[in-house]
Scaffold this motif. Structure first.
Motif, PDB file in Angstrom:
ATOM      1  N   TYR A  20       1.321  18.665   1.057  1.00 43.57           N
ATOM      2  CA  TYR A  20       1.358  17.416   1.822  1.00 43.57           C
ATOM      3  C   TYR A  20       0.302  16.442   1.309  1.00 43.57           C
ATOM      4  O   TYR A  20       0.581  15.271   1.021  1.00 43.57           O
ATOM      5  N   PHE A  21      -0.923  16.950   1.180  1.00 43.54           N
ATOM      6  CA  PHE A  21      -2.031  16.112   0.739  1.00 43.54           C
ATOM      7  C   PHE A  21      -1.832  15.624  -0.696  1.00 43.54           C
ATOM      8  O   PHE A  21      -2.082  14.457  -1.009  1.00 43.54           O
ATOM      9  N   MET A  22      -1.348  16.502  -1.587  1.00 48.71           N
ATOM     10  CA  MET A  22      -1.114  16.133  -2.977  1.00 48.71           C
ATOM     11  C   MET A  22      -0.069  15.024  -3.078  1.00 48.71           C
ATOM     12  O   MET A  22      -0.245  14.044  -3.824  1.00 48.71           O
ATOM     13  N   SER A 102      -5.158  14.200  20.876  1.00 45.40           N
ATOM     14  CA  SER A 102      -6.423  13.737  20.307  1.00 45.40           C
ATOM     15  C   SER A 102      -6.801  14.552  19.077  1.00 45.40           C
ATOM     16  O   SER A 102      -7.239  14.004  18.058  1.00 45.40           O
ATOM     17  N   ILE A 103      -6.609  15.866  19.154  1.00 43.57           N
ATOM     18  CA  ILE A 103      -6.899  16.740  18.010  1.00 43.57           C
ATOM     19  C   ILE A 103      -5.987  16.397  16.842  1.00 43.57           C
ATOM     20  O   ILE A 103      -6.442  16.255  15.693  1.00 43.57           O
ATOM     21  N   PHE A 104      -4.707  16.238  17.170  1.00 46.18           N
ATOM     22  CA  PHE A 104      -3.741  15.975  16.109  1.00 46.18           C
ATOM     23  C   PHE A 104      -3.988  14.616  15.458  1.00 46.18           C
ATOM     24  O   PHE A 104      -3.933  14.476  14.229  1.00 46.18           O
ATOM     25  N   VAL A 105      -4.287  13.585  16.276  1.00 48.68           N
ATOM     26  CA  VAL A 105      -4.571  12.258  15.727  1.00 48.68           C
ATOM     27  C   VAL A 105      -5.828  12.303  14.862  1.00 48.68           C
ATOM     28  O   VAL A 105      -5.888  11.677  13.796  1.00 48.68           O
ATOM     29  N   SER A 106      -6.820  13.058  15.308  1.00 46.36           N
ATOM     30  CA  SER A 106      -8.049  13.192  14.516  1.00 46.36           C
ATOM     31  C   SER A 106      -7.759  13.848  13.174  1.00 46.36           C
ATOM     32  O   SER A 106      -8.280  13.413  12.125  1.00 46.36           O
ATOM     33  N   GLU A 107      -6.931  14.897  13.189  1.00 44.65           N
ATOM     34  CA  GLU A 107      -6.551  15.553  11.933  1.00 44.65           C
ATOM     35  C   GLU A 107      -5.813  14.572  11.017  1.00 44.65           C
ATOM     36  O   GLU A 107      -6.050  14.538   9.795  1.00 44.65           O
ATOM     37  N   THR A 108      -4.925  13.795  11.639  1.00 45.35           N
ATOM     38  CA  THR A 108      -4.161  12.814  10.849  1.00 45.35           C
ATOM     39  C   THR A 108      -5.088  11.764  10.243  1.00 45.35           C
ATOM     40  O   THR A 108      -4.916  11.368   9.084  1.00 45.35           O
ATOM     41  N   MET A 109      -6.078  11.315  11.010  1.00 46.77           N
ATOM     42  CA  MET A 109      -7.019  10.321  10.496  1.00 46.77           C
ATOM     43  C   MET A 109      -7.836  10.888   9.341  1.00 46.77           C
ATOM     44  O   MET A 109      -8.090  10.198   8.348  1.00 46.77           O
ATOM     45  N   ILE A 110      -8.242  12.143   9.468  1.00 51.58           N
ATOM     46  CA  ILE A 110      -8.999  12.775   8.387  1.00 51.58           C
ATOM     47  C   ILE A 110      -8.147  12.833   7.124  1.00 51.58           C
ATOM     48  O   ILE A 110      -8.604  12.493   6.019  1.00 51.58           O
ATOM     49  N   MET A 111      -6.889  13.269   7.286  1.00 52.78           N
ATOM     50  CA  MET A 111      -5.977  13.341   6.141  1.00 52.78           C
ATOM     51  C   MET A 111      -5.723  11.949   5.567  1.00 52.78           C
ATOM     52  O   MET A 111      -5.673  11.763   4.345  1.00 52.78           O
ATOM     53  N   CYS A 112      -5.588  10.968   6.455  1.00 55.13           N
ATOM     54  CA  CYS A 112      -5.297   9.594   6.013  1.00 55.13           C
ATOM     55  C   CYS A 112      -6.431   9.043   5.159  1.00 55.13           C
ATOM     56  O   CYS A 112      -6.196   8.547   4.051  1.00 55.13           O
ATOM     57  N   PHE A 113      -7.658   9.141   5.677  1.00 56.21           N
ATOM     58  CA  PHE A 113      -8.793   8.579   4.945  1.00 56.21           C
ATOM     59  C   PHE A 113      -9.055   9.333   3.641  1.00 56.21           C
ATOM     60  O   PHE A 113      -9.388   8.733   2.616  1.00 56.21           O
ATOM     61  N   THR A 114      -8.910  10.668   3.697  1.00 60.42           N
ATOM     62  CA  THR A 114      -9.137  11.449   2.479  1.00 60.42           C
ATOM     63  C   THR A 114      -8.081  11.129   1.427  1.00 60.42           C
ATOM     64  O   THR A 114      -8.398  10.930   0.247  1.00 60.42           O
ATOM     65  N   ALA A 115      -6.794  11.094   1.846  1.00 53.15           N
ATOM     66  CA  ALA A 115      -5.708  10.778   0.911  1.00 53.15           C
ATOM     67  C   ALA A 115      -5.839   9.352   0.397  1.00 53.15           C
ATOM     68  O   ALA A 115      -5.563   9.075  -0.777  1.00 53.15           O
ATOM     69  N   GLY A 151      -4.954  -6.550  -3.436  1.00 51.89           N
ATOM     70  CA  GLY A 151      -4.181  -5.333  -3.661  1.00 51.89           C
ATOM     71  C   GLY A 151      -4.742  -4.156  -2.884  1.00 51.89           C
ATOM     72  O   GLY A 151      -3.991  -3.351  -2.308  1.00 51.89           O
ATOM     73  N   LEU A 152      -6.063  -4.044  -2.836  1.00 50.23           N
ATOM     74  CA  LEU A 152      -6.714  -2.981  -2.070  1.00 50.23           C
ATOM     75  C   LEU A 152      -6.437  -3.144  -0.581  1.00 50.23           C
ATOM     76  O   LEU A 152      -6.100  -2.167   0.115  1.00 50.23           O
ATOM     77  N   PHE A 153      -6.562  -4.372  -0.090  1.00 53.02           N
ATOM     78  CA  PHE A 153      -6.323  -4.620   1.340  1.00 53.02           C
ATOM     79  C   PHE A 153      -4.882  -4.294   1.721  1.00 53.02           C
ATOM     80  O   PHE A 153      -4.626  -3.655   2.756  1.00 53.02           O
ATOM     81  N   LEU A 154      -3.923  -4.722   0.890  1.00 57.85           N
ATOM     82  CA  LEU A 154      -2.517  -4.440   1.171  1.00 57.85           C
ATOM     83  C   LEU A 154      -2.252  -2.937   1.169  1.00 57.85           C
ATOM     84  O   LEU A 154      -1.484  -2.438   2.005  1.00 57.85           O
ATOM     85  N   THR A 155      -2.894  -2.215   0.263  1.00 58.29           N
ATOM     86  CA  THR A 155      -2.731  -0.758   0.223  1.00 58.29           C
ATOM     87  C   THR A 155      -3.229  -0.123   1.514  1.00 58.29           C
ATOM     88  O   THR A 155      -2.557   0.742   2.098  1.00 58.29           O
ATOM     89  N   ILE A 156      -4.415  -0.539   1.965  1.00 58.83           N
ATOM     90  CA  ILE A 156      -4.979   0.019   3.204  1.00 58.83           C
ATOM     91  C   ILE A 156      -4.055  -0.261   4.387  1.00 58.83           C
ATOM     92  O   ILE A 156      -3.791   0.617   5.219  1.00 58.83           O
ATOM     93  N   VAL A 157      -3.531  -1.489   4.458  1.00 60.59           N
ATOM     94  CA  VAL A 157      -2.632  -1.856   5.559  1.00 60.59           C
ATOM     95  C   VAL A 157      -1.357  -1.014   5.525  1.00 60.59           C
ATOM     96  O   VAL A 157      -0.920  -0.474   6.556  1.00 60.59           O
ATOM     97  N   LEU A 158      -0.751  -0.877   4.345  1.00 61.29           N
ATOM     98  CA  LEU A 158       0.494  -0.108   4.230  1.00 61.29           C
ATOM     99  C   LEU A 158       0.278   1.361   4.537  1.00 61.29           C
ATOM    100  O   LEU A 158       1.085   1.989   5.240  1.00 61.29           O
ATOM    101  N   VAL A 159      -0.813   1.938   4.031  1.00 60.70           N
ATOM    102  CA  VAL A 159      -1.085   3.359   4.285  1.00 60.70           C
ATOM    103  C   VAL A 159      -1.353   3.591   5.764  1.00 60.70           C
ATOM    104  O   VAL A 159      -0.860   4.572   6.356  1.00 60.70           O
ATOM    105  N   ALA A 160      -2.127   2.697   6.390  1.00 63.98           N
ATOM    106  CA  ALA A 160      -2.387   2.821   7.831  1.00 63.98           C
ATOM    107  C   ALA A 160      -1.084   2.733   8.619  1.00 63.98           C
ATOM    108  O   ALA A 160      -0.866   3.503   9.568  1.00 63.98           O
ATOM    109  N   ALA A 161      -0.204   1.801   8.224  1.00 64.09           N
ATOM    110  CA  ALA A 161       1.088   1.661   8.907  1.00 64.09           C
ATOM    111  C   ALA A 161       1.951   2.899   8.705  1.00 64.09           C
ATOM    112  O   ALA A 161       2.621   3.366   9.643  1.00 64.09           O
TER     113      ALA A 161
END
Length: 658
Positions: A20-22, A102-115, A151-161
């Motif tokens: 998943y992470f890869m 809350s646990i699941f969202v936290s896990e997702t946020m960790i995966m999101c920021f790391t990825a 380009g960086l800002f658009l990437t962050i917005v798209l990944v967050a979405a």
């Protein structure tokens, strides 16, 4: 507390999250790279239609982001299924669903920021790689490209979405699922396939549809190129039929292949084949539609990648054929716009010399007798026939390295496309100066230097009695790059508007190879990069879904392999059974798309041949083979990672003394 628990869960589930992470990291890296291409200042310099290209790439990126969000939601559902007993235990221990969310969202946020971090890091290199591909396609020198904050800002917005949309689907599941389903969901009985003979029949029918759509597509391409009577709509319809046939075939074969193999007693009695087939029966039946969609994604990744690189080969060959001279001056005697031109042939030469040295020039002319004897044999009746003197034509052939022609009281029709080959000129005779010239054949094998449907080469004696229609001068310029866009501007002039054509508008009496090369290569580079982007994302998503689907059933598989172990299967036999199970699940949606590389390569080669570039067929076949090899390598990477993770989770090792 919940944040610490989320961090611990991510570390503990690292092996299961690896695929998943890869995939997410690779996807983010490509999105970041494309977004930087969109806002690249180099794109504005290279591509005249930069604004429209940016809009197209932006739309493509948003479309891809939506697909990725859907796939991530699908993947997250797999991971939830893998951990449903864990979440059920949390509920029984007194946690609320809000706590679990809350646990699941936290896990997702960790995966999101790391990825996101790793994806951007990889994207820094992939972006330079894409720029290198673009500069290579445009045949210009590669320079290190600047990165874009937009380009960086658009990437962050798209990944967050993307993560937000996928998390919403998972949150909805956690709100509704019962504790019993979470704890005992893996004990639910799998349904058997109903009407296996019907699915087998549907498999054969859909396979016929796939084969038939490939044949029809090839036929439509032939008709379009040779006869011009086909339409692009019919070509696209055959592609849509192919897509539907692929999905239907894989959905049907997933429900019928196991039942067919189970009837082969000799095969089932060998080793652990029955166990493997039973394992596959449940997973294939439950995921038959998904397998069809994955096969569709991979098939069109193959087609898109092949089409993009074939277009590159075709564009290069078309440029050499359609514009054989470095510069060509054309002065049509009937062109009323020429009277507004302040640039004579002599003045044009002076301007050209500022950009490149003229190493040779060749004047020639086309003539007309004011009749349409040849055009009356075609659908373009009413156009005046055009002729070129045999001596002029042979000088051009020598200039370009082609064999000269020898005519005796005959004329040779030269056409610019295969469509004209269908017309019959054999009964048409041309009269000039008291002589009659018979038909001597038709050819498509010469470069294009007359921008008309066709013209005729005729002996010099004949043109002495004709009027000059077009005067031309071909120039051979010294090797070396120069600014073709600026040269085109310097050689252009403005024609005042009128009621018929509107205006004012720009005119140029020169055809410049360097200008057209820059223009076609820049558009081609954006197209190829976009096609590769889609193909890569589709392939990553397809492989990830397959891998995560297998990993999501590890808890059930472990129980079943424990039974196989207690029945006497050692570690080697278990590993063999798991390999067969994993390989079969991976191979089923992968086989047909890879086999499609063969007809895809053949059709692309056929297109090159019909458009007059038979010499490039070998290069097209080589490209098809390379694309297939790259996809196989990605397939092997995902399969190996999935198999090794599953092997560590479900295989029971031999105990000492057993």
């Amino acid at each position: 507390m919940f944040t610490k628990l989320a961090v611990r869960n991510v570390k503990r589930q690292l092996g299961n999250y690896l695929i998943y992470f890869m995939t997410v990291s690779l996807t983010v890296s490509f999105i970041f790279a494309i977004n930087n291409v969109i806002y690249s200042p180099q794109l504005l310099q290279w591509v005249e239609e930069a604004s429209s290209m940016k809009v197209a790439l932006m739309g493509l990126t948003i479309f891809i982001a939506l697909i990725v969000a859907f796939v991530l939601g699908y993947a997250t559902a797999f991971m939830l299924k893998l951990r449903k007993r864990e979440f059920g235990t949390y509920l029984t221990l007194g946690m609320t669903r809000k706590n679990i969310l809350s646990i699941f969202v936290s896990e997702t946020m960790i995966m999101c920021f790391t990825a996101l971090g790793l994806g951007i890091l990889l994207g820094l290199f992939i972006y330079q790689g894409l720029i290198m591909i673009m500069t290579n396609l445009m045949e210009i020198e590669f320079t290190f490209a600047d990165y874009s904050a937009k380009g960086l800002f658009l990437t962050i917005v798209l990944v967050a979405a993307m993560f937000a949309l996928s998390s919403m689907a998972s949150a909805r599941y956690l709100r509704k699922v019962s504790i019993y389903e979470l704890i005992h969901g893996d004990q639910m009985v799998e349904k058997k396939v109903k009407h296996p003979n019907f699915w087998l029949f549907l498999t054969l029918v859909s396979l016929s549809i796939v084969i038939g759509s490939c044949v029809i597509f090839c036929r439509q391409v032939d008709i379009l190129l040779l006869e011009g009577s086909s339409s692009l709509e019919s070509v696209f319809i055959s592609l849509f039929v192919l897509a539907g046939g692929l999905i239907l075939f894989h959905a049907a074969v997933s429900r019928s292949i196991v039942n067919l193999l189970l009837k082969r007693k000799k095969f089932c009695n060998s080793g652990s084949h029955t166990f493997v087939l039973r394992q596959l029966s449940a997973s294939l039946r439950a995921n038959s539609t998904m397998i069809g969609i994955i096969a569709f994604l991979m098939a069109f990744a193959v087609i898109g990648a092949n089409a993009s690189f074939v277009l590159r080969v075709n564009t290069r060959a078309v440029l050499d054929r359609d514009i054989p001279f470095d510069a060509l001056y054309i002065e049509e005697q009937s062109d009323t716009d020429s009277k507004y031109s302040p640039i004579t042939a002599d003045k044009g030469e002076t301007i050209i010399k500022k950009y490149a040295k003229i190493e040779g020039k060749l004047p020639f002319a086309f003539y007309t007798n004011g009749r349409d004897d040849l055009y009356s044999c075609t659908e373009w009746s009413g156009e005046d026939d055009l002729f070129i003197a045999e001596s002029d034509f042979n000088k051009i052939c020598k200039f370009l390295g082609f064999e000269p022609v020898q005519l005796e009281q005959e004329y040779l029709v030269i056409t610019n496309d295969a469509y004209t080959l269908q017309f019959d000129f054999s009964q048409t005779k041309i009269g000039a100066g008291g002589r009659t010239y018979r038909y001597g054949g038709i050819s498509q094998d010469y470069p294009h230097f007359a921008y008309t449907y066709f013209y005729a080469v005729i002996p010099d004696k004949a043109v002495r009695h004709m009027e000059t229609a077009t005067s031309c001068i071909a120039y051979d310029l010294a090797d070396g790059k120069y600014d073709g866009n600026r040269l085109k501007e310097d050689l252009s002039y403005t024609v005042p508007g009128d009621d018929e054509n509107g205006g004012p508008y720009e005119m140029c009496n020169y055809v410049l190879k360097e200008y057209n090369r820059i223009r076609s290569n820049s558009i081609l580079a954006v197209f190829v990069v976009g096609a590769l982007y889609i193909a890569a994302i589709f392939l990553f998503m397809a492989m990830a879904i397959l891998a995560l689907k297998i990993l999501s059933t590890l808890s059930e598989d472990k129980k079943r392999y424990s039974i196989l172990y207690r029945l006497g299967a050692d570690e080697q036999e278990q590993s063999k059974a798991l390999f067969q199970q994993t390989f079969s699940f991976f191979f089923l949606p992968f086989a047909i798309p890879m086999l499609l590389s063969i007809p895809t390569g053949w059709i692309c080669g056929r297109i090159m041949k019909l458009t007059g570039f038979a010499a490039q067929q070998t290069e097209v076949y080589f490209i098809a083979a390379v694309i297939a090899l790259v996809m196989i390598l990605i397939y092997v990477l995902y399969f190996t990672a999935t198999y090794q993770i599953a092997k560590r989770a479900v295989i029971f090792k031999n105990q000492s003394g057993r």
